[in-house]
Design an enzyme around this catalytic site. Structure first.
Site, PDB file in Angstrom:
ATOM      1  N   SER A 121      37.597  37.750  45.915  1.00  5.78           N
ATOM      2  CA  SER A 121      38.283  38.084  44.670  1.00  5.78           C
ATOM      3  C   SER A 121      38.912  36.888  43.984  1.00  5.78           C
ATOM      4  O   SER A 121      38.231  35.951  43.626  1.00  5.78           O
ATOM      5  CB  SER A 121      39.318  39.169  44.957  1.00  5.78           C
ATOM      6  OG  SER A 121      39.861  39.629  43.759  1.00  5.78           O
ATOM      7  N   HIS A 122      40.255  36.904  43.881  1.00  6.61           N
ATOM      8  CA  HIS A 122      40.986  35.878  43.128  1.00  6.61           C
ATOM      9  C   HIS A 122      41.214  34.615  43.950  1.00  6.61           C
ATOM     10  O   HIS A 122      41.835  33.687  43.468  1.00  6.61           O
ATOM     11  CB  HIS A 122      42.331  36.437  42.695  1.00  6.61           C
ATOM     12  CG  HIS A 122      43.143  36.930  43.853  1.00  6.61           C
ATOM     13  ND1 HIS A 122      42.790  38.035  44.577  1.00  6.61           N
ATOM     14  CD2 HIS A 122      44.259  36.435  44.432  1.00  6.61           C
ATOM     15  CE1 HIS A 122      43.660  38.224  45.537  1.00  6.61           C
ATOM     16  NE2 HIS A 122      44.560  37.267  45.490  1.00  6.61           N
ATOM     17  N   ASP A 201      38.761  37.598  37.134  1.00  6.73           N
ATOM     18  CA  ASP A 201      38.456  36.871  38.368  1.00  6.73           C
ATOM     19  C   ASP A 201      36.950  36.932  38.608  1.00  6.73           C
ATOM     20  O   ASP A 201      36.215  37.549  37.825  1.00  6.73           O
ATOM     21  CB  ASP A 201      39.260  37.408  39.561  1.00  6.73           C
ATOM     22  CG  ASP A 201      38.953  38.859  39.897  1.00  6.73           C
ATOM     23  OD1 ASP A 201      38.312  39.542  39.071  1.00  6.73           O
ATOM     24  OD2 ASP A 201      39.357  39.317  40.970  1.00  6.73           O
ATOM     25  N   ASP A 203      34.944  38.461  40.726  1.00  5.80           N
ATOM     26  CA  ASP A 203      34.235  39.724  40.923  1.00  5.80           C
ATOM     27  C   ASP A 203      34.573  40.741  39.830  1.00  5.80           C
ATOM     28  O   ASP A 203      34.185  41.906  39.914  1.00  5.80           O
ATOM     29  CB  ASP A 203      34.494  40.306  42.321  1.00  5.80           C
ATOM     30  CG  ASP A 203      35.947  40.632  42.580  1.00  5.80           C
ATOM     31  OD1 ASP A 203      36.817  39.935  42.022  1.00  5.80           O
ATOM     32  OD2 ASP A 203      36.231  41.578  43.338  1.00  5.80           O
ATOM     33  N   ASP A 205      37.160  42.380  38.733  1.00  4.82           N
ATOM     34  CA  ASP A 205      38.020  43.557  38.750  1.00  4.82           C
ATOM     35  C   ASP A 205      39.427  43.279  38.217  1.00  4.82           C
ATOM     36  O   ASP A 205      40.159  44.198  37.894  1.00  4.82           O
ATOM     37  CB  ASP A 205      38.062  44.220  40.136  1.00  4.82           C
ATOM     38  CG  ASP A 205      38.478  43.289  41.249  1.00  4.82           C
ATOM     39  OD1 ASP A 205      38.760  42.109  40.957  1.00  4.82           O
ATOM     40  OD2 ASP A 205      38.524  43.740  42.407  1.00  4.82           O
ATOM     41  N   ARG A 206      39.808  42.000  38.111  1.00  7.31           N
ATOM     42  CA  ARG A 206      41.146  41.684  37.579  1.00  7.31           C
ATOM     43  C   ARG A 206      41.046  41.207  36.140  1.00  7.31           C
ATOM     44  O   ARG A 206      40.021  40.668  35.732  1.00  7.31           O
ATOM     45  CB  ARG A 206      41.781  40.564  38.396  1.00  7.31           C
ATOM     46  CG  ARG A 206      42.049  40.960  39.819  1.00  7.31           C
ATOM     47  CD  ARG A 206      42.743  39.834  40.536  1.00  7.31           C
ATOM     48  NE  ARG A 206      43.123  40.285  41.860  1.00  7.31           N
ATOM     49  CZ  ARG A 206      44.195  39.877  42.512  1.00  7.31           C
ATOM     50  NH1 ARG A 206      44.983  38.969  41.975  1.00  7.31           N
ATOM     51  NH2 ARG A 206      44.475  40.353  43.702  1.00  7.31           N
ATOM     52  N   LYS A 302      39.222  48.906  40.176  1.00  7.28           N
ATOM     53  CA  LYS A 302      39.783  48.389  38.941  1.00  7.28           C
ATOM     54  C   LYS A 302      38.684  47.617  38.220  1.00  7.28           C
ATOM     55  O   LYS A 302      37.735  47.150  38.859  1.00  7.28           O
ATOM     56  CB  LYS A 302      40.996  47.515  39.211  1.00  7.28           C
ATOM     57  CG  LYS A 302      40.785  46.398  40.218  1.00  7.28           C
ATOM     58  CD  LYS A 302      42.134  45.819  40.575  1.00  7.28           C
ATOM     59  CE  LYS A 302      42.037  44.604  41.471  1.00  7.28           C
ATOM     60  NZ  LYS A 302      41.772  44.898  42.872  1.00  7.28           N
TER      61      LYS A 302
HETATM   62  C1  G16 Z   1      43.251  43.567  46.024  1.00  8.23           C
HETATM   63  C2  G16 Z   1      43.531  45.049  45.925  1.00  8.23           C
HETATM   64  C3  G16 Z   1      44.642  45.317  44.943  1.00  8.23           C
HETATM   65  C4  G16 Z   1      45.869  44.505  45.325  1.00  8.23           C
HETATM   66  C5  G16 Z   1      45.507  43.035  45.386  1.00  8.23           C
HETATM   67  C6  G16 Z   1      46.670  42.163  45.858  1.00  8.23           C
HETATM   68  O1  G16 Z   1      42.713  43.115  44.820  1.00  8.23           O
HETATM   69  O2  G16 Z   1      42.381  45.760  45.517  1.00  8.23           O
HETATM   70  O3  G16 Z   1      44.922  46.669  44.974  1.00  8.23           O
HETATM   71  O4  G16 Z   1      46.897  44.712  44.401  1.00  8.23           O
HETATM   72  O5  G16 Z   1      44.450  42.852  46.291  1.00  8.23           O
HETATM   73  O6  G16 Z   1      46.976  42.492  47.172  1.00  8.23           O
HETATM   74  P1  G16 Z   1      48.003  41.633  48.003  1.00  8.23           P
HETATM   75  O7  G16 Z   1      49.305  41.661  47.233  1.00  8.23           O
HETATM   76  O8  G16 Z   1      48.080  42.325  49.315  1.00  8.23           O
HETATM   77  O9  G16 Z   1      47.494  40.199  48.083  1.00  8.23           O
HETATM   78  P2  G16 Z   1      41.541  42.020  44.766  1.00  8.23           P
HETATM   79  O10 G16 Z   1      41.293  41.812  43.293  1.00  8.23           O
HETATM   80  O11 G16 Z   1      42.118  40.783  45.439  1.00  8.23           O
HETATM   81  O12 G16 Z   1      40.411  42.615  45.510  1.00  8.23           O
END
Ligand code: G16
Length: 475
Positions: A121-122, A201, A203, A205-206, A302
């Site tokens: 992801s990010h 990001d 993938d 989703d953000r 998302k």
């Molecule tokens: C994932 C989850 C989100 C979450 C985010 C941050 O997103 O799908 O629901 O809010 O991680 O999580 P954390 O605060 O535990 O780092 P992504 O976009 O990273 O897959």
């Protein structure tokens, strides 16, 4: 099968204790996947083994990723292991690339058994960056989608899609769409040449939404604005609205809209999967998280582009600027001043110890009612706990979801350990404070929240315990 031209090999392996999935799958440094024997294979086998053999045999599975380094190696392994595990068909994104929301959409469309998404992801990519694996059950890069939908179909000029060619190391850029890592876009927007800017990001989703002159829409506000203007979006005109949801650390801006519109609001732990369960039960239409995630029940993820299209729909109907829509919103509902401090890659033991000690402090009965004075301001503790969630659909209880300190008047300090880091620990500190006095709606959040930050730092002793002088990222 005896008549199969393929021979299934059984290879011995042993478990890795650090393969615990976090908020959203497994995320580790690339070199861990490369150097530890069967590290990838073990995790993939666990995914297959978690699916009942009867469901797995002959089933269809979706595989895609954000194109980061190690994606193609992983896909080769997954395809072979899928065949060995009896999967009948694997649908793979072109060049192995498919955004997280697209995987969710394809799973639902073709009724696949689930989907494996290769993304951290990010988190940064490249040989020295991170790799990750998420599994989406049957309920469910971004660049090509931006070009196709925003440029080709909606007519944005081709040069408005920046960094939209998938690269294994994201061109050396950090893929998290926030003010720190999206600083280039913010600078470009400051010129005043553009009315609307968005970042995603890898993938997809953000999302981060910006208005003219780099006006920043906090993600917690973003979902509240979409909720307040929900019928500007054709999808909801057809489906109606069943409920709103936010994760616990997300500001309470959405709560204000839910209250005014009398629509049910759910407060869940961090993690989109909690929204998925509510959506499956027909209870939730729109959800958002402070971590730059926004989406609706048309899929079970998302979706950054969806959020952008939602905003564009609102802009098209209201014919106002992003900033005017946001400031109107604050005037109507009040403003939740909000900030998040991230302390990335701190020592894991120090972080865990800090959380345990802090929990002891906040769970002491004497803590309730305690008054903190910073300068001329006083904050009295009204409630404090370690957030726990009981899923209203299946009753599953999720404990230990973040320490909350709630003050009289609704201001909140929240501490959590991230579940998406790949090294050490990331401590997240979230601060939320509600203001409805019209004369105080347009201040700098960092100034408004400075006293609450001071209280949080004193209570946690985070700088002393981690050896840091300040956060890595402030949102
Ligand atoms: C994932 C989850 C989100 C979450 C985010 C941050 O997103 O799908 O629901 O809010 O991680 O999580 P954390 O605060 O535990 O780092 P992504 O976009 O990273 O897959």
């Amino acid at each position: 099968m005896n008549d199969s031209p393929l021979q299934v090999l059984t290879l011995p392996t042993s478990p890795y204790p650090d393969q615990r999935p976090g908020t959203s799958g497994l995320r580790k440094k690339v070199h861990i996947f490369q150097s530890k024997k069967n590290y990838l294979h073990n995790f993939i086998q666990c995914i297959f083994s978690s699916i009942d053999l009867r469901d797995r045999q002959g089933s269809t599975m979706v595989v895609g990723g954000d194109g980061r380094y190690f994606n193609s190696t992983a896909i080769q392994v997954i395809v072979q292991m899928a065949a060995a595990n009896g999967v009948g068909r694997v649908v793979i994104g072109q060049n192995g690339i498919m955004s997280t929301p697209a995987v969710s959409c394809v799973i639902r469309k073709i009724k696949a058994i689930g989907g494996i998404i290769l993304t951290a992801s990010h988190n940064p990519g490249g040989p020295d960056g991170d790799f990750g694996i998420k599994f989406n059950t049957a309920n469910g890069v971004i660049g090509p989608y931006v070009k196709k939908i925003l440029c080709e179909e909606l007519g944005s000029p081709a040069n408005s899609a920046i960094n939209c060619v998938p690269l294994e190391n994201f061109g050396g850029c950090h893929p998290d769409p926030n003010l720190t890592y999206g600083a280039d876009l913010v600078e470009t927007m400051k010129s005043g040449q553009y009315d609307f800017g968005a970042a995603f990001d890898g993938d997809g989703d953000r999302n981060m939404i910006l208005g003219k002159h780099g006006f920043f829409v906090n993600p917690s506000d973003s979902v509240a604005v979409i909720a307040a203007n929900i019928f500007c979006i054709p999808y909801f005109q057809h489906t109606g609205v069943r409920g709103f949801a936010r994760s616990m650390p997300t500001s309470a801006a959405l709560d204000m809209v839910a209250r005014a519109t009398k629509i049910q609001l759910y407060e869940t732990p961090t993690g989109w999967k909690f929204f998925g369960s509510l959506m499956d039960a027909g209870r939730l239409s729109l959800g958002g998280e402070e971590s730059f995630g926004t989406g609706s029940d048309y899929i079970r993820e998302k979706d950054g582009l969806w959020a952008v299209l939602a905003w564009l729909s609102i802009l098209a109907v209201r014919r106002q600027s992003v900033e005017d829509i946001m400031t109107d919103h604050w005037r109507t509902y009040g403003r939740n001043y909000y900030t998040r401090f991230d302390y990335e890659a701190v020592d894991l033991d120090a972080a865990v110890e800090m959380m345990l000690d802090l929990e002891l402090v906040v769970s002491d009965k004497a803590f309730i009612g305690q008054v903190f004075t910073v300068g001329e301001k006083k904050y009295q503790v009204e409630a404090a706990d370690n957030f726990e969630y009981s899923d209203p659909v299946d009753g599953t209880i999720s404990r230990n979801q973040g320490l909350r300190i709630i003050f009289k008047g609704g201001s909140r300090i929240i501490f959590r350990l991230s579940g998406t880091d790949s090294f050490g620990a990331t401590v997240r500190l979230y601060i939320d404070s509600f203001e409805k006095d019209l004369s105080k709606l347009f201040q700098d959040p960092q100034v408004v929240l400075a006293e609450l930050v001071t209280i949080a730092l004193q209570l946690s002793q985070i700088h002393e315990r981690t050896g840091r002088r300040g956060p890595t990222v402030i949102t």
